[in-house]
Write a protein that holds these residues in place. Structure first.
Motif, short mmCIF file in Angstrom:
data_model
loop_
_atom_site.label_atom_id
_atom_site.label_comp_id
_atom_site.label_asym_id
_atom_site.label_seq_id
_atom_site.Cartn_x
_atom_site.Cartn_y
_atom_site.Cartn_z
N ARG A 1 1.02 -1.18 0.00
CA ARG A 1 0.03 -0.04 -0.06
C ARG A 1 0.93 1.31 0.07
NH1 ARG A 1 -4.02 -1.19 4.95
NH2 ARG A 1 -4.68 -3.26 4.53
N PRO A 2 0.39 2.25 -0.77
CA PRO A 2 1.34 3.42 -0.87
C PRO A 2 1.45 4.16 0.62
CG PRO A 2 -0.87 3.78 -1.82
CD PRO A 2 -0.55 2.37 -1.81
N ASP A 3 0.54 3.93 1.63
CA ASP A 3 0.77 4.80 2.75
C ASP A 3 1.37 3.67 3.76
OD1 ASP A 3 -1.59 3.22 2.49
OD2 ASP A 3 -2.73 4.82 3.72
N HIS A 4 1.57 2.54 3.30
CA HIS A 4 2.26 1.57 4.54
C HIS A 4 3.48 1.15 3.95
CE1 HIS A 4 -1.90 1.64 5.81
NE2 HIS A 4 -1.46 1.07 7.09
N GLU A 5 4.37 2.01 3.42
CA GLU A 5 5.68 1.32 3.04
C GLU A 5 6.73 0.73 3.92
OE1 GLU A 5 7.21 3.94 -0.50
OE2 GLU A 5 6.86 5.27 1.25
N LEU A 6 6.42 1.13 5.54
CA LEU A 6 6.97 0.52 6.43
C LEU A 6 6.58 -0.90 6.71
CD1 LEU A 6 7.05 3.49 8.88
CD2 LEU A 6 8.97 2.46 7.66
N GLY A 7 5.39 -1.30 6.23
CA GLY A 7 4.73 -2.60 6.40
C GLY A 7 4.21 -2.62 7.68
N PHE A 8 3.98 -1.65 8.39
CA PHE A 8 3.05 -1.63 9.69
C PHE A 8 1.66 -1.69 9.52
CE2 PHE A 8 7.34 0.02 11.50
CZ PHE A 8 7.83 -1.08 11.61
N LYS A 9 0.89 -1.77 10.88
CA LYS A 9 -0.77 -1.96 10.60
C LYS A 9 -1.21 -0.32 10.52
CE LYS A 9 -0.82 -5.84 13.99
NZ LYS A 9 -1.24 -6.40 15.12
N VAL A 10 -0.46 0.56 10.91
CA VAL A 10 -0.82 1.69 10.84
C VAL A 10 -0.08 2.31 9.77
CG1 VAL A 10 -1.19 1.92 13.37
CG2 VAL A 10 0.95 2.70 12.48
N SER A 11 -0.62 3.78 9.20
CA SER A 11 -0.06 4.16 8.27
C SER A 11 1.51 4.70 8.37
CB SER A 11 -0.80 5.48 7.67
OG SER A 11 -0.64 6.47 8.64
N ASP A 12 2.29 5.19 7.41
CA ASP A 12 3.83 5.63 7.88
C ASP A 12 3.47 6.86 8.50
OD1 ASP A 12 4.56 3.45 6.38
OD2 ASP A 12 4.58 4.44 4.37
N ARG A 13 2.44 7.73 8.25
CA ARG A 13 2.46 9.13 8.78
C ARG A 13 2.29 8.85 10.36
NH1 ARG A 13 1.49 13.97 7.15
NH2 ARG A 13 1.34 13.57 5.02
N GLN A 14 1.14 7.96 10.80
CA GLN A 14 0.82 7.75 11.97
C GLN A 14 1.94 7.17 12.78
OE1 GLN A 14 -2.83 5.46 12.70
NE2 GLN A 14 -2.52 4.94 14.72
N TYR A 15 2.75 6.38 12.36
CA TYR A 15 4.06 5.39 12.86
C TYR A 15 5.04 6.49 13.40
CZ TYR A 15 8.13 2.86 13.49
OH TYR A 15 9.16 2.19 14.48
N PHE A 16 5.14 7.38 12.30
CA PHE A 16 6.47 8.54 12.56
C PHE A 16 5.90 9.55 13.74
CE2 PHE A 16 8.02 7.36 8.28
CZ PHE A 16 9.18 6.45 8.71
N GLU A 17 4.94 10.11 13.59
CA GLU A 17 4.08 10.85 14.66
C GLU A 17 4.01 10.28 15.92
OE1 GLU A 17 0.47 11.86 13.13
OE2 GLU A 17 0.97 13.40 11.84
N GLU A 18 3.90 9.09 16.00
CA GLU A 18 3.65 8.40 17.53
C GLU A 18 5.23 8.04 17.98
OE1 GLU A 18 -0.69 6.36 16.83
OE2 GLU A 18 0.97 5.11 16.93
N THR A 19 5.95 7.64 17.23
CA THR A 19 7.23 7.42 17.77
C THR A 19 8.20 8.39 17.51
OG1 THR A 19 7.76 6.42 15.60
CG2 THR A 19 6.71 4.93 16.78
N ARG A 20 8.08 9.69 17.10
CA ARG A 20 9.08 10.59 16.99
C ARG A 20 10.07 10.84 18.07
NH1 ARG A 20 5.84 14.53 16.20
NH2 ARG A 20 5.81 14.45 13.87
N ALA A 21 9.57 10.90 19.41
CA ALA A 21 10.38 11.26 20.36
C ALA A 21 11.57 9.84 20.74
CB ALA A 21 9.88 11.06 21.81
N LEU A 22 11.20 8.67 20.32
CA LEU A 22 11.94 7.20 20.42
C LEU A 22 12.91 7.17 19.22
CD1 LEU A 22 9.00 5.09 20.96
CD2 LEU A 22 10.58 5.56 22.65
N VAL A 23 12.65 7.81 18.14
CA VAL A 23 13.64 7.55 16.85
C VAL A 23 14.56 8.91 16.68
CG1 VAL A 23 12.40 5.63 16.12
CG2 VAL A 23 11.63 7.96 15.35
N GLN A 24 14.25 10.02 17.21
CA GLN A 24 15.01 11.30 17.09
C GLN A 24 16.50 11.09 17.18
OE1 GLN A 24 13.19 13.43 15.68
NE2 GLN A 24 14.97 14.62 15.17
#
Length: 342
Positions: free
Chosen positions: A95-118
């Motif tokens: 899917r174009p909005d699931h390039e990471l292969g996760f259950k949620v969209s790429d946008r949601q994943y990066f928003e929710e994990t920002r502090a953990l991967v900065q």
């Protein structure tokens, strides 16, 4: 009339396919499993050409499962549970909005994990970024890290070394194998993960810039598991000499399915022989010991890794003979350890 007939046939095509699948489910699943294995083997041998083909095979099977509502068919899903769940999970990154292969969209994943991967702020120092961006000035970057360590307590020391990757270039440069890995200790008790920050480094004398900086963060739990988070960043080299860093996805370059290769979360480091300086070899052992301490990887609910089975090992013949003795390669057991044979 011709158009009506065409539309009638087209609309009935999925129904006919579903009827065949449901009337002969064993044959259909067997055929699709063979197609998956064949495509996966081709992708393993040549990802550049075989990878897209594998993706199309997975997508076609997933489309049939969805169109025929096979996952909702109790009889079918109950009999082929592993097959259905594998295809559903493996097809997410198509899917174009699931390039990471996760259950949620790429946008949601990066928003929710920002502090953990900065990237830690001290690794965005302009002097350090300029030094780590060229092989010839890499020693300056290490001097900067050693200076930071001089002010950090013993249990909070940065572990770092440069090396050459055996297999992979960087996302922005397939021919670039140089790396500087910096492991930044966290504090699991306070919810601060360990961060494995890896800078792509150009080859000696190379004029082309390498942009990629990868972060894999691991937060160990008390139950012997750890949650793992990923993000790729790109460096942008400005005309005034400054270097900025921003997420690869945010810059519009898309992303990759990290967990496809990182089934164990953080990966142990096996550098090209001779690419690690003698005074940094202990650091390689240290980070691999840290890797082994993390326990079973989890992905914070963004991915159910149990749907994919085990990952492939990276041991070669020499490493196996060091572990099991000379002549091991000629044994039946060794010949059975050729994963690509299947």
């Amino acid at each position: 009339m011709v158009l009506f007939s065409f539309l009638l046939v087209w609309n009935n095509a999925p129904a006919a396919t579903c009827a065949r699948v449901k009337s002969q489910p064993d044959a259909w699943v067997a055929a699709k499993t063979d197609a998956l294995v064949t495509a996966a083997h081709a992708a393993y041998e040549d990802d550049e050409r075989g990878g897209p083909v594998y993706g199309k095979v997975v997508s076609r099977i997933a489309d049939t499962i969805e169109q025929c509502k096979l996952a909702e068919d109790d009889a079918f899903a109950g009999r082929y549970r592993e097959f259905v769940e594998y295809v559903e999970a493996a097809s997410l990154d198509q899917r174009p909005d699931h390039e990471l292969g996760f259950k949620v969209s790429d946008r949601q994943y990066f928003e929710e994990t920002r502090a953990l991967v900065q990237i830690p702020e001290f690794l965005t120092d302009q002097g350090f970024l300029r030094s780590v961006s060229r092989y010839e000035t890499l020693e300056r970057a290490k001097s900067f890290l050693r200076q930071l360590n001089s002010a950090r307590p013993p249990d909070d020391q940065l572990v770092f070394f440069s090396y050459k990757s055996r297999h992979l270039g960087t996302p922005d440069n397939d021919a670039s194998y140089g790396r500087l890995l910096v492991v930044v200790p966290g504090d699991a008790g306070r919810g601060v993960p360990d961060k494995w920050v890896q800078f792509g480094v150009p080859d000696p004398g190379a004029r082309a810039r390498v942009r990629n900086v990868s972060v894999v963060s691991t937060l160990a739990g008390e139950d012997g598991t750890s949650n793992v988070y990923f993000k790729d960043f790109y460096r942008t080299y400005r005309r005034d000499g400054s270097i900025t860093i921003k997420g690869r996805w945010e810059l519009g370059y898309g992303d990759d399915n990290c967990a496809q290769c990182h089934k164990s979360g953080v990966l142990p480091v096996f550098p090209v022989d001779g690419s690690v300086r003698a005074d940094e070899r202990r650091a390689v052992e240290t980070v691999n010991e840290r890797f082994r301490s993390y326990g079973w990887p989890r992905f914070a609910g963004y991915l159910d890794e149990t749907k994919f089975g085990p990952g492939l090992g990276s041991a070669n013949v020499d490493e196996r003979e060091r572990r099991f003795g000379s002549g091991f390669g000629a044994t039946t057991v060794a010949r059975s350890m050729t994963c690509t044979a299947c």
